[in-house]
Design a protein around this motif. Structure first.
Motif, PDB file in Angstrom:
ATOM      1  N   SER A   1      -3.763  91.126   3.843  1.00  9.07           N
ATOM      2  CA  SER A   1      -2.984  89.972   3.375  1.00  9.07           C
ATOM      3  C   SER A   1      -1.584  90.342   2.899  1.00  9.07           C
ATOM      4  O   SER A   1      -0.730  89.491   2.746  1.00  9.07           O
ATOM      5  CB  SER A   1      -3.712  89.317   2.206  1.00  9.07           C
ATOM      6  OG  SER A   1      -3.738  90.212   1.110  1.00  9.07           O
ATOM      7  N   ASN A   2      -1.365  91.665   2.611  1.00  9.02           N
ATOM      8  CA  ASN A   2      -0.101  92.078   1.976  1.00  9.02           C
ATOM      9  C   ASN A   2       0.163  91.272   0.706  1.00  9.02           C
ATOM     10  O   ASN A   2       1.300  90.907   0.415  1.00  9.02           O
ATOM     11  CB  ASN A   2       1.087  91.944   2.947  1.00  9.02           C
ATOM     12  CG  ASN A   2       1.024  92.993   4.042  1.00  9.02           C
ATOM     13  OD1 ASN A   2       0.534  94.092   3.817  1.00  9.02           O
ATOM     14  ND2 ASN A   2       1.485  92.654   5.223  1.00  9.02           N
ATOM     15  N   LEU A   3      -0.905  91.011  -0.039  1.00  6.17           N
ATOM     16  CA  LEU A   3      -0.791  90.143  -1.220  1.00  6.17           C
ATOM     17  C   LEU A   3       0.150  90.717  -2.274  1.00  6.17           C
ATOM     18  O   LEU A   3       0.936  89.982  -2.881  1.00  6.17           O
ATOM     19  CB  LEU A   3      -2.182  89.898  -1.814  1.00  6.17           C
ATOM     20  CG  LEU A   3      -2.249  88.967  -3.031  1.00  6.17           C
ATOM     21  CD1 LEU A   3      -1.663  87.586  -2.719  1.00  6.17           C
ATOM     22  CD2 LEU A   3      -3.686  88.830  -3.526  1.00  6.17           C
ATOM     23  N   ALA A   4       0.098  92.035  -2.494  1.00  4.51           N
ATOM     24  CA  ALA A   4       0.972  92.640  -3.513  1.00  4.51           C
ATOM     25  C   ALA A   4       2.439  92.464  -3.140  1.00  4.51           C
ATOM     26  O   ALA A   4       3.287  92.198  -3.999  1.00  4.51           O
ATOM     27  CB  ALA A   4       0.646  94.120  -3.689  1.00  4.51           C
ATOM     28  N   ILE A   5       2.742  92.598  -1.838  1.00  7.42           N
ATOM     29  CA  ILE A   5       4.127  92.421  -1.372  1.00  7.42           C
ATOM     30  C   ILE A   5       4.569  90.978  -1.606  1.00  7.42           C
ATOM     31  O   ILE A   5       5.675  90.708  -2.099  1.00  7.42           O
ATOM     32  CB  ILE A   5       4.244  92.809   0.129  1.00  7.42           C
ATOM     33  CG1 ILE A   5       3.969  94.308   0.296  1.00  7.42           C
ATOM     34  CG2 ILE A   5       5.614  92.436   0.692  1.00  7.42           C
ATOM     35  CD1 ILE A   5       3.688  94.755   1.722  1.00  7.42           C
TER      36      ILE A   5
ATOM     37  N   ALA B   1      -4.899  97.988  -3.173  1.00  8.54           N
ATOM     38  CA  ALA B   1      -6.141  97.187  -3.212  1.00  8.54           C
ATOM     39  C   ALA B   1      -5.827  95.711  -2.990  1.00  8.54           C
ATOM     40  O   ALA B   1      -6.552  95.006  -2.265  1.00  8.54           O
ATOM     41  CB  ALA B   1      -6.849  97.404  -4.544  1.00  8.54           C
ATOM     42  N   LEU B   2      -4.741  95.223  -3.581  1.00  7.70           N
ATOM     43  CA  LEU B   2      -4.335  93.829  -3.376  1.00  7.70           C
ATOM     44  C   LEU B   2      -3.926  93.587  -1.927  1.00  7.70           C
ATOM     45  O   LEU B   2      -4.307  92.579  -1.318  1.00  7.70           O
ATOM     46  CB  LEU B   2      -3.161  93.475  -4.297  1.00  7.70           C
ATOM     47  CG  LEU B   2      -3.454  93.179  -5.765  1.00  7.70           C
ATOM     48  CD1 LEU B   2      -2.148  93.079  -6.547  1.00  7.70           C
ATOM     49  CD2 LEU B   2      -4.260  91.893  -5.937  1.00  7.70           C
ATOM     50  N   ASN B   3      -3.155  94.512  -1.382  1.00  9.52           N
ATOM     51  CA  ASN B   3      -2.675  94.359  -0.006  1.00  9.52           C
ATOM     52  C   ASN B   3      -3.809  94.342   1.014  1.00  9.52           C
ATOM     53  O   ASN B   3      -3.677  93.763   2.085  1.00  9.52           O
ATOM     54  CB  ASN B   3      -1.682  95.472   0.342  1.00  9.52           C
ATOM     55  CG  ASN B   3      -0.291  95.200  -0.202  1.00  9.52           C
ATOM     56  OD1 ASN B   3       0.094  94.053  -0.397  1.00  9.52           O
ATOM     57  ND2 ASN B   3       0.456  96.256  -0.462  1.00  9.52           N
TER      58      ASN B   3
END
Length: 225
Positions: free
Chosen positions: A3-7, A175-177
């Motif tokens: 998801s690349n959530l941290a980015i 881990a978020l990504n």
């Protein structure tokens, strides 16, 4: 699926991050102007916020996305209890209550914990990444200005189980990504992280009245403009 959530969280909260840094209370803090009573109140609000957030995260450990980024070494509640004892002594529970802004923050955490727990990730990211980054600088300022020795009164910023903060932040972001989050959910988590910044901002603004009383309006204005 990544998801690349941290980015997305980093880029999606930049504006809110800047606004939070520019609130008067934080500007004074970063310039080394810290009133002991205001700082104690600041930490007492955080005690209630973290107690709520950490209880919520723990209650959803069966949720695969929350368990994937749950690191107990981040938990701050017991560290904040040490700080409460330092500032308010053993009967601190009789002396502190959450401010109106802190209560709104707590209510929001409760609400999403029931309705959409994945949004708790936005709050965890905002709080813990901030504590491991700028929070470390705030700890040094408070230590120096309030003449505190060791971590007395600033246990909140002491991550005893995280010796290498940069390496840990990289691990947390990775881990978020790697979370399998669709774009719509990712956008909602980013929006919730912005909410968290908003609550932080309101808690800091509430403290300005007390800080102005301690410093005087003229001094406060000269520090913040």
């Amino acid at each position: 699926m990544s998801s690349n959530l941290a980015i997305k969280l980093r880029s999606g909260t930049q504006q809110a991050h800047t606004s939070a840094e520019n609130v008067g209370f934080m500007k004074c803090f970063l310039k080394g102007v810290v009133d002991r009573d205001c700082f104690a109140k600041f930490l007492s609000n955080l005690y209630y916020v973290y107690s709520e957030l950490e209880a919520a995260l723990k209650s959803h450990l069966e949720h695969p996305m929350i368990s994937a980024v749950y690191f107990p070494e981040l938990n701050r509640q017991s560290s904040l209890e040490k700080d409460m004892v330092f500032y308010y002594r053993d009967n601190w529970r009789e002396q502190v209550t959450p401010s109106p802004a802190a209560q709104k923050y707590i209510d929001r955490i409760r609400e999403i914990s029931i309705s959409e727990p994945v949004l708790l990730l936005g709050h965890a990211y905002t709080r813990y990444m901030g504590d491991l980054s700028g929070g470390q600088m705030l700890q040094k300022v408070a230590q120096s200005t309030l003449k505190l020795s060791g971590y007395e009164g600033t246990s909140f910023y002491n991550f005893e189980q995280i010796p290498d903060k940069k390496a840990f932040k990289d691990k947390y972001r990775q881990a978020l990504n790697e979370l399998p989050v669709d774009d719509i959910t990712a956008e909602r988590i980013v929006a919730e992280a912005n909410n968290a910044f908003g609550f932080n901002l309101q808690m800091a603004q509430e403290l300005e009245g007390s800080l102005i009383k301690a410093l005087g309006q003229v001094m406060f204005n000269s520090l913040t403009h």
